[in-house]
Design a protein around this motif. Structure first.
Motif, PDB file in Angstrom:
ATOM      1  N   PRO A 111       0.827  -1.210   0.000  1.00 39.72           N
ATOM      2  CA  PRO A 111       0.000   0.000   0.000  1.00 39.72           C
ATOM      3  C   PRO A 111       0.862   1.262   0.000  1.00 39.72           C
ATOM      4  O   PRO A 111       2.058   1.221   0.299  1.00 39.72           O
ATOM      5  N   ASP A 112       0.214   2.381  -0.301  1.00 37.75           N
ATOM      6  CA  ASP A 112       0.825   3.690  -0.125  1.00 37.75           C
ATOM      7  C   ASP A 112       0.382   4.252   1.227  1.00 37.75           C
ATOM      8  O   ASP A 112      -0.235   3.543   2.030  1.00 37.75           O
ATOM      9  N   ASP A 113       0.672   5.522   1.483  1.00 31.35           N
ATOM     10  CA  ASP A 113       0.298   6.129   2.762  1.00 31.35           C
ATOM     11  C   ASP A 113      -1.202   6.002   3.036  1.00 31.35           C
ATOM     12  O   ASP A 113      -1.615   5.701   4.165  1.00 31.35           O
ATOM     13  N   ALA A 114      -2.010   6.226   2.009  1.00 35.55           N
ATOM     14  CA  ALA A 114      -3.469   6.148   2.185  1.00 35.55           C
ATOM     15  C   ALA A 114      -3.898   4.729   2.546  1.00 35.55           C
ATOM     16  O   ALA A 114      -4.762   4.523   3.412  1.00 35.55           O
ATOM     17  N   GLY A 115      -3.298   3.740   1.895  1.00 32.28           N
ATOM     18  CA  GLY A 115      -3.620   2.355   2.201  1.00 32.28           C
ATOM     19  C   GLY A 115      -3.231   1.969   3.621  1.00 32.28           C
ATOM     20  O   GLY A 115      -3.978   1.265   4.320  1.00 32.28           O
ATOM     21  N   TYR A 116      -2.065   2.442   4.062  1.00 30.50           N
ATOM     22  CA  TYR A 116      -1.637   2.138   5.428  1.00 30.50           C
ATOM     23  C   TYR A 116      -2.568   2.786   6.456  1.00 30.50           C
ATOM     24  O   TYR A 116      -2.836   2.209   7.518  1.00 30.50           O
ATOM     25  N   ALA A 117      -3.077   3.972   6.155  1.00 34.13           N
ATOM     26  CA  ALA A 117      -4.028   4.609   7.064  1.00 34.13           C
ATOM     27  C   ALA A 117      -5.312   3.795   7.167  1.00 34.13           C
ATOM     28  O   ALA A 117      -5.896   3.660   8.255  1.00 34.13           O
ATOM     29  N   VAL A 118      -5.761   3.217   6.065  1.00 33.13           N
ATOM     30  CA  VAL A 118      -6.958   2.367   6.071  1.00 33.13           C
ATOM     31  C   VAL A 118      -6.709   1.109   6.898  1.00 33.13           C
ATOM     32  O   VAL A 118      -7.582   0.658   7.657  1.00 33.13           O
ATOM     33  N   MET A 119      -5.504   0.529   6.784  1.00 29.78           N
ATOM     34  CA  MET A 119      -5.167  -0.641   7.595  1.00 29.78           C
ATOM     35  C   MET A 119      -5.246  -0.319   9.079  1.00 29.78           C
ATOM     36  O   MET A 119      -5.806  -1.085   9.880  1.00 29.78           O
ATOM     37  N   ALA A 120      -4.690   0.824   9.466  1.00 29.69           N
ATOM     38  CA  ALA A 120      -4.704   1.219  10.878  1.00 29.69           C
ATOM     39  C   ALA A 120      -6.130   1.404  11.368  1.00 29.69           C
ATOM     40  O   ALA A 120      -6.475   0.988  12.488  1.00 29.69           O
ATOM     41  N   GLU A 121      -6.967   2.015  10.552  1.00 26.30           N
ATOM     42  CA  GLU A 121      -8.367   2.226  10.939  1.00 26.30           C
ATOM     43  C   GLU A 121      -9.083   0.903  11.142  1.00 26.30           C
ATOM     44  O   GLU A 121      -9.849   0.723  12.107  1.00 26.30           O
ATOM     45  N   ALA A 122      -8.823  -0.064  10.248  1.00 24.59           N
ATOM     46  CA  ALA A 122      -9.481  -1.360  10.360  1.00 24.59           C
ATOM     47  C   ALA A 122      -9.034  -2.108  11.611  1.00 24.59           C
ATOM     48  O   ALA A 122      -9.860  -2.739  12.292  1.00 24.59           O
ATOM     49  N   VAL A 123      -7.755  -2.052  11.929  1.00 25.36           N
ATOM     50  CA  VAL A 123      -7.263  -2.737  13.119  1.00 25.36           C
ATOM     51  C   VAL A 123      -7.773  -2.055  14.381  1.00 25.36           C
ATOM     52  O   VAL A 123      -8.168  -2.726  15.344  1.00 25.36           O
TER      53      VAL A 123
END
Length: 376
Positions: A360-372
């Motif tokens: 992922p890029d920065d946006a994808g990593y932010a989505v991962m953090a939100e999901a966790v």
């Protein structure tokens, strides 16, 4: 009570992904490394690793201070570290050493500069290959160089330093255990946009990044660290203040055998889902014995990447379904579905794709953090 506020999992000296100093080591040189803390406090100590050293590692001196910019330290914040009351120390071969605490007011989100001076030749140095931030090196003893002017060389790796701990007294730390997706490949270097960084900002809890780029669950690698089932004890369970483990690991075990173009992927045995499930069960057993809550994450979509192929598709689908449905984990975060392209669920969503269809890029990593964060 001390709490782990930052970690980097140790690796065998190697050429790594980018040029680094691990194989040559250090002699009459200082190294200044900047790390972003996820827990504050009034005292700080560091953990030094010589996990892959074949002889004792002599550290002539060490200091910490709040980072100003680059290699510069905020004036008046520098503190000399001691080890059992002494200015220098030896880190045992294959071992580690924790400094004495030093008084320094720090907050979660602060960046700390850790400076180590190596007067004697170190030989190859235990390191962490992918820091995605700049480390600095200069000739001589630069422990008191607040301006940073004496540091004239840089890399993007961390050396000898494996953890920073503060007296926050927190016992709610979250350890994220994985490969390059957790290490932060694809995030903006120097910007602290890995998903562990995003999770720390979102939750306000201490977060330990125990990712190693290229890491495997079932097999050791000269390039990408010891296998996950072996390194969990050192890289997570030995750190104070952790109560939750998130596991995102297995994609490289599946994908390395799909390409013959990358020599560092070798050897790359073809694995089946049952083998990976056994590996996940072993991680769960180890973590539960240590009293941790364990969260399983499904693998991110990776069709179109160099890790993808017919066998990889089959095994990844089987492993993800086991993680979702087996009930073995205390909770599950379905990153595969959260980051999937709606038009092709085996692929990363284009809005989150760094460009290699794997990270992922920065946006994808932010989505991962939100999901966790939603399942903590």
């Amino acid at each position: 009570m001390f709490t782990t506020a930052w970690t980097a999992s140790p690796q065998l000296p190697s050429e790594g992904f980018t040029p680094n100093w691990s194989r040559e080591g250090f002699w009459r040189q200082s190294v200044r490394q900047n790390v972003r803390l996820t827990a504050g406090g009034g005292r700080v100590r560091v953990r030094l690793s010589n996990a892959y050293g074949t002889s004792p590692l002599r550290v002539a001196g060490a200091a910490v201070g709040r980072t100003a910019a680059g290699a510069a330290v905020e004036p008046g914040s520098s503190r000399r570290l001691t080890f059992g009351g002494a200015a220098g120390a030896e880190v045992p071969a294959r071992g580690q050493l924790v400094s004495d605490p030093a008084p320094l007011a720090l907050a979660a989100g602060d960046t700390l500069s850790v400076t180590l001076y190596f007067e004697a030749a170190t030989g190859p140095a235990t390191f962490h290959a992918q820091a995605f931030t700049t480390s600095h090196r200069g000739a001589g003893d630069l422990l008191d160089d607040a301006t940073g002017d004496g540091f004239d060389a840089v890399t993007e790796s961390w050396y000898v330093l494996s953890a920073v701990e503060t007296d926050a007294g927190r016992t709610d730390g979250i350890a994220l255990f994985g490969d390059s997706l957790t290490d932060g490949f694809g995030s903006t270097p120097g910007a602290d946009r890995r998903w562990p960084d995003a999770l720390a900002r979102r939750t306000g809890r201490p977060v330990l990044n125990a990712g190693i780029g290229g890491n495997l669950l079932l097999n050791d690698s000269a390039w990408y660290g010891e296998k996950g089932v072996r390194r969990l004890a050192r890289d997570v369970l030995a750190h104070p203040g952790v109560d939750t483990l998130v596991v995102l690991l297995g994609l490289n075990d599946i994908g390395f055998s799909e390409t013959g173009e990358q020599p560092t992927y070798k050897p790359a045995p073809v694995v089946e889902a049952a083998e990976l499930i056994d590996g996940h069960l072993e991680l769960i057993r180890q973590a539960r014995r240590a009293g941790l809550r364990v969260i399983g994450a499904t693998l991110l979509p990776f069709a179109g990447s160099d890790h993808w192929g017919e066998h990889a598709a089959k095994v990844s689908h089987e492993l993800d379904e086991w993680i979702r449905c087996s009930g073995e984990y205390d909770a599950v975060v379905d990153l595969n579905r959260v980051l999937a392209d709606p038009e092709d669920p085996d692929r990363l969503h284009p809005a989150y794709d760094f460009g290699d269809h794997l990270h992922p890029d920065d946006a994808g990593y932010a989505v991962m953090a939100e999901a966790v964060a939603a399942v903590l």
